[in-house]
Design an enzyme around this catalytic site. Structure first.
Site, PDB file in Angstrom:
ATOM      1  N   LYS A 135       0.846  -1.186   0.000  1.00 12.91           N
ATOM      2  CA  LYS A 135       0.000   0.000   0.000  1.00 12.91           C
ATOM      3  C   LYS A 135       0.886   1.242   0.000  1.00 12.91           C
ATOM      4  O   LYS A 135       1.494   1.594   0.994  1.00 12.91           O
ATOM      5  CB  LYS A 135      -0.949   0.065   1.203  1.00 12.91           C
ATOM      6  CG  LYS A 135      -2.054   1.090   0.892  1.00 12.91           C
ATOM      7  CD  LYS A 135      -2.663   1.782   2.092  1.00 12.91           C
ATOM      8  CE  LYS A 135      -1.882   2.925   2.647  1.00 12.91           C
ATOM      9  NZ  LYS A 135      -1.804   4.145   1.835  1.00 12.91           N
ATOM     10  N   GLY A 172       7.093   5.036   8.202  1.00  9.24           N
ATOM     11  CA  GLY A 172       6.268   6.236   8.329  1.00  9.24           C
ATOM     12  C   GLY A 172       6.355   6.784   9.737  1.00  9.24           C
ATOM     13  O   GLY A 172       7.366   6.607  10.414  1.00  9.24           O
ATOM     14  N   SER A 173       5.273   7.419  10.179  1.00 10.99           N
ATOM     15  CA  SER A 173       5.314   8.113  11.466  1.00 10.99           C
ATOM     16  C   SER A 173       5.245   7.121  12.632  1.00 10.99           C
ATOM     17  O   SER A 173       4.704   6.015  12.505  1.00 10.99           O
ATOM     18  CB  SER A 173       4.152   9.095  11.564  1.00 10.99           C
ATOM     19  OG  SER A 173       2.934   8.395  11.586  1.00 10.99           O
ATOM     20  N   THR A 174       5.751   7.546  13.763  1.00 18.01           N
ATOM     21  CA  THR A 174       5.728   6.701  14.960  1.00 18.01           C
ATOM     22  C   THR A 174       4.292   6.441  15.402  1.00 18.01           C
ATOM     23  O   THR A 174       3.954   5.327  15.817  1.00 18.01           O
ATOM     24  CB  THR A 174       6.576   7.349  16.074  1.00 18.01           C
ATOM     25  OG1 THR A 174       7.946   7.311  15.651  1.00 18.01           O
ATOM     26  CG2 THR A 174       6.449   6.611  17.391  1.00 18.01           C
ATOM     27  N   GLY A 179       2.906   3.814  13.220  1.00 14.61           N
ATOM     28  CA  GLY A 179       3.609   2.563  13.544  1.00 14.61           C
ATOM     29  C   GLY A 179       2.996   1.884  14.760  1.00 14.61           C
ATOM     30  O   GLY A 179       2.832   0.661  14.798  1.00 14.61           O
ATOM     31  N   CYS A 224      13.587  10.827   6.983  1.00 15.00           N
ATOM     32  CA  CYS A 224      13.584  10.416   8.389  1.00 15.00           C
ATOM     33  C   CYS A 224      14.957  10.610   9.003  1.00 15.00           C
ATOM     34  O   CYS A 224      15.075  10.692  10.210  1.00 15.00           O
ATOM     35  CB  CYS A 224      13.092   8.987   8.517  1.00 15.00           C
ATOM     36  SG  CYS A 224      13.817   7.893   7.324  1.00 15.00           S
TER      37      CYS A 224
HETATM   38  P1  NAP Z   1       1.859   8.149   8.088  1.00  9.48           P
HETATM   39  O1  NAP Z   1       0.506   8.267   8.675  1.00  9.48           O
HETATM   40  O2  NAP Z   1       2.876   7.446   8.889  1.00  9.48           O
HETATM   41  O3  NAP Z   1       1.754   7.447   6.650  1.00  9.48           O
HETATM   42  C1  NAP Z   1       2.624   6.476   6.152  1.00  9.48           C
HETATM   43  C2  NAP Z   1       1.844   5.354   5.494  1.00  9.48           C
HETATM   44  O4  NAP Z   1       0.998   4.713   6.465  1.00  9.48           O
HETATM   45  C3  NAP Z   1       0.899   5.822   4.399  1.00  9.48           C
HETATM   46  O5  NAP Z   1       0.853   4.848   3.389  1.00  9.48           O
HETATM   47  C4  NAP Z   1      -0.398   5.934   5.152  1.00  9.48           C
HETATM   48  O6  NAP Z   1      -1.532   5.988   4.353  1.00  9.48           O
HETATM   49  C5  NAP Z   1      -0.350   4.713   6.013  1.00  9.48           C
HETATM   50  N1  NAP Z   1      -1.263   4.755   7.168  1.00  9.48           N
HETATM   51  C6  NAP Z   1      -1.787   5.844   7.793  1.00  9.48           C
HETATM   52  N2  NAP Z   1      -2.579   5.463   8.816  1.00  9.48           N
HETATM   53  C7  NAP Z   1      -2.590   4.109   8.840  1.00  9.48           C
HETATM   54  C8  NAP Z   1      -3.217   3.123   9.660  1.00  9.48           C
HETATM   55  N3  NAP Z   1      -4.005   3.450  10.677  1.00  9.48           N
HETATM   56  N4  NAP Z   1      -2.994   1.819   9.385  1.00  9.48           N
HETATM   57  C9  NAP Z   1      -2.179   1.454   8.391  1.00  9.48           C
HETATM   58  N5  NAP Z   1      -1.567   2.334   7.574  1.00  9.48           N
HETATM   59  C10 NAP Z   1      -1.758   3.652   7.796  1.00  9.48           C
HETATM   60  O7  NAP Z   1       2.437   9.571   7.738  1.00  9.48           O
HETATM   61  P2  NAP Z   1       1.680  10.855   7.127  1.00  9.48           P
HETATM   62  O8  NAP Z   1       0.312  11.001   7.711  1.00  9.48           O
HETATM   63  O9  NAP Z   1       1.788  10.812   5.674  1.00  9.48           O
HETATM   64  O10 NAP Z   1       2.644  12.023   7.658  1.00  9.48           O
HETATM   65  C11 NAP Z   1       2.538  12.493   8.998  1.00  9.48           C
HETATM   66  C12 NAP Z   1       3.929  12.609   9.623  1.00  9.48           C
HETATM   67  O11 NAP Z   1       4.578  11.346   9.612  1.00  9.48           O
HETATM   68  C13 NAP Z   1       4.914  13.510   8.910  1.00  9.48           C
HETATM   69  O12 NAP Z   1       4.773  14.842   9.271  1.00  9.48           O
HETATM   70  C14 NAP Z   1       6.234  12.960   9.333  1.00  9.48           C
HETATM   71  O13 NAP Z   1       6.612  13.521  10.560  1.00  9.48           O
HETATM   72  C15 NAP Z   1       5.968  11.505   9.524  1.00  9.48           C
HETATM   73  N6  NAP Z   1       6.500  10.691   8.397  1.00  9.48           N
HETATM   74  C16 NAP Z   1       7.656  10.041   8.613  1.00  9.48           C
HETATM   75  C17 NAP Z   1       8.216   9.296   7.610  1.00  9.48           C
HETATM   76  C18 NAP Z   1       9.521   8.579   7.825  1.00  9.48           C
HETATM   77  O14 NAP Z   1      10.072   8.019   6.897  1.00  9.48           O
HETATM   78  N7  NAP Z   1      10.021   8.551   9.041  1.00  9.48           N
HETATM   79  C19 NAP Z   1       7.598   9.221   6.361  1.00  9.48           C
HETATM   80  C20 NAP Z   1       6.386   9.890   6.175  1.00  9.48           C
HETATM   81  C21 NAP Z   1       5.850  10.626   7.211  1.00  9.48           C
HETATM   82  P3  NAP Z   1      -2.069   7.458   3.920  1.00  9.48           P
HETATM   83  O15 NAP Z   1      -1.184   7.890   2.859  1.00  9.48           O
HETATM   84  O16 NAP Z   1      -3.454   7.279   3.492  1.00  9.48           O
HETATM   85  O17 NAP Z   1      -1.971   8.342   5.155  1.00  9.48           O
END
Ligand code: NAP
Ligand code: MG
Length: 500
Positions: free
Chosen positions: A195, A248-250, A253, A304
């Site tokens: 996904k 992705g985000s903590t 996670g 990250c």
């Molecule tokens: P995110 O929520 O961690 O999204 C990453 C992935 O997880 C996306 O494919 C997302 O889908 C999916 N996801 C979201 N909620 C989920 C759930 N409940 N169950 C399973 N999968 C889920 O990150 P974001 O909302 O795009 O960004 C928010 C913050 O996360 C950023 O500001 C940043 O601080 C952090 N982030 C960190 C990294 C890293 O590599 N460390 C990468 C991206 C973001 P959707 O696209 O539909 O949300």
């Protein structure tokens, strides 16, 4: 020079034409419409305009994809020899490079990053990751053990693929994050339901097509586009999924780990970071300034491993902060597709608003914006390179992952290393860090004190496919890349035979 290839007829055109289509789900080797019939828009972050549409997959589509992955796992994929798997993965790497211009264009249009970074950085790195794991497919050996029990024994281990894996990836490096997860899973003989992030799903769909062209059997790699809260959550909780890998985000996670409890599927997580950059007074300052600036502003800070807390010895603090500010201000801002661009927009309006909210909170608490801190007067989700001074460790800008071109600058005084190490470790994250010094002894001693999965010395954001990457503390579970990633996708089976 290579950048010009992108503009060559055919190449960028192909990428753009692909983006602008309506995209279905990719299940069992075919384009499949979503059960709900819903589509979602993919935006160009440099203008806010709609680029294209992808299917909004949900639970029913996830069920179909998991079933396809299970069939492929039990069928053709398990019957293939490791050598044939290896050749398919290697062929995919070739195809990625053959389509470098097209993939770079897609990647840049949907993410916003500079086309040069896609074409000369992310796309070749993606191919490299597939090549490296193509080599591993034929080298997954067990061990024989020498047991001490009385009698005669023959005991050995086998490394077997875990099975059906779900992989949920973010939007900051859409192709590289895909490769970090998909390549080791393929090498070990697993099958995949991927996904991609809602903001950047299109490159993954093109890559899945190329994988079929490379000879991957139907159903080995399925792509379900859609939202995290629906499709992502359905995958995390799915009883038919044996393992879930996430970047992705903590916060997300944590939600995934909780959802995975149901069938105790294996979980690996590469989560947020709040990397410290430490500049000691003896460092080569020109190099350190350039490295700190690119460490913080590369990919508009959406990495990250981005340097977000810049600890500089007081003797060189003013010079470093001034230098980093100058380098930030000199970056050419613009749409990623323009070859002159060095700093693209952040990925979405939501991310842009979040960055300004965190900066505003800092300002209210007494932080000082040394440079940047504004949205330039233009369309798209741009954020000027920003340095924040006069910070305290309790501020959100010092604690949260900002994910924008924003760095906090903090002077330190001591010549011992304990005080700066303590400050650098004062975070719930532990993904990456950088040290700038010419003193070998200090470099190694400080590297040992930092609680993070990666310590860069006199460099920043350097990743190689051979080097394990992942987090201490709340930055994750497990390691991507290198030989260690193979452990995430294999089970060890012990066979113990008595020889009467
Ligand atoms: P995110 O929520 O961690 O999204 C990453 C992935 O997880 C996306 O494919 C997302 O889908 C999916 N996801 C979201 N909620 C989920 C759930 N409940 N169950 C399973 N999968 C889920 O990150 P974001 O909302 O795009 O960004 C928010 C913050 O996360 C950023 O500001 C940043 O601080 C952090 N982030 C960190 C990294 C890293 O590599 N460390 C990468 C991206 C973001 P959707 O696209 O539909 O949300
Ligand atoms: Mg989200």
């Amino acid at each position: 020079m290579i950048i010009q290839d992108v503009a060559a007829p055919g190449q960028s055109g192909d990428g753009e034409a692909f983006v602008r289509r309506d995209h279905m789900l990719f299940i069992g080797g075919k384009q499949v419409p979503p059960v709900s019939g819903q589509m979602l828009d993919v935006e160009d972050p440099s203008s806010g305009e709609v680029l294209g549409r992808v299917a909004e997959g949900d639970k029913a589509d996830v069920d179909a994809a998991v079933m396809a992955a299970r069939r492929a796992f039990e069928g053709p994929w398990s019957e293939m020899s490791p050598s044939e798997r290896s050749r398919i993965i290697w062929r995919l790497a070739d195809l990625i490079l053959d389509h470098a211009g097209e993939l770079a264009t897609i990647n840049t249009l949907e993410n916003g990053k500079p086309i040069g970074d896609s074409l000369n950085g992310e796309v070749p790195f993606t191919a490299d990751v597939f090549r490296y794991y193509a080599g591993w497919a034929t080298k997954l050996n067990g061990e024989t053990m020498t047991v001490s029990a009385p009698g005669n024994w023959h005991t050995y281990t086998r490394r077997e693929p875990i099975g059906v894996t779900a992989q949920i990836i973010p939007w900051n490096f859409p192709l590289a994050m895909l490769a970090w997860k998909v390549a080791p899973a393929l090498a070990t003989g697993c099958t995949i339901v991927l996904k991609p992030a809602e903001q950047t799903p299109i490159g993954a769909l093109r890559l899945a097509e190329l994988a079929m062209e490379a000879g991957l059997p139907e159903g080995v790699l399925n792509v379900v586009t859609g939202y995290g809260a629906t499709a992502g959550a359905a995958l995390s909780a799915h009883p038919g999924v044996d393992k879930i890998a996430f970047t992705g985000s903590t916060a997300t996670g944590r939600a995934i780990a909780t959802a995975a409890i149901g069938n105790l599927k294996k979980v690996s997580l590469e989560l947020g970071g709040k990397a410290p950059t430490i500049i000691l007074p003896d460092a080569d300052l020109d190099m350190a300034i350039a490295g700190a600036a690119s460490g913080s502003f590369f990919n508009a800070g959406q990495s990250c491993g981005a340097g977000t807390r810049l600890y500089v010895h007081r003797d060189v603090y003013d010079r470093v902060v001034e230098g980093v500010a100058e380098q930030g201000a000199a970056m050419q801002m613009g749409a990623g597709i323009d070859p002159a661009t060095q700093l693209g927009p952040v990925v979405s309006k939501k991310q842009q608003s979040r960055i300004f909210r965190i900066l505003e909170e800092g300002r209210d608490d007494g932080a000082e914006i040394v440079c940047g801190g504004f949205a330039p007067n233009r369309e798209g989700y741009f954020v000027s390179p920003t340095i924040v001074g006069n910070v305290r460790s309790s501020m959100a800008v010092m604690r949260e992952e900002v994910f924008g071109p924003v760095v906090c600058a903090i002077p330190f005084d001591d010549d011992g290393l304990d005080e700066v190490a303590r400050a650098a470790n004062d975070t719930e994250y532990g993904l990456a860090s950088a040290i700038w010094t010419n003193d070998l002894s200090k470099a190694h001693r400080l590297a040992a004190k930092i609680k993070a999965g990666t310590v860069w010395v006199n460099t920043h954001n350097f990743n190689d496919v051979t080097m394990p990457f992942g987090g201490f503390k709340q930055s994750g579970w497990g390691r991507d890349l290198g030989a260690q990633a193979l452990d995430l996708y294999t089970e060890t089976k012990t066979v113990a035979m008595r020889l009467p």
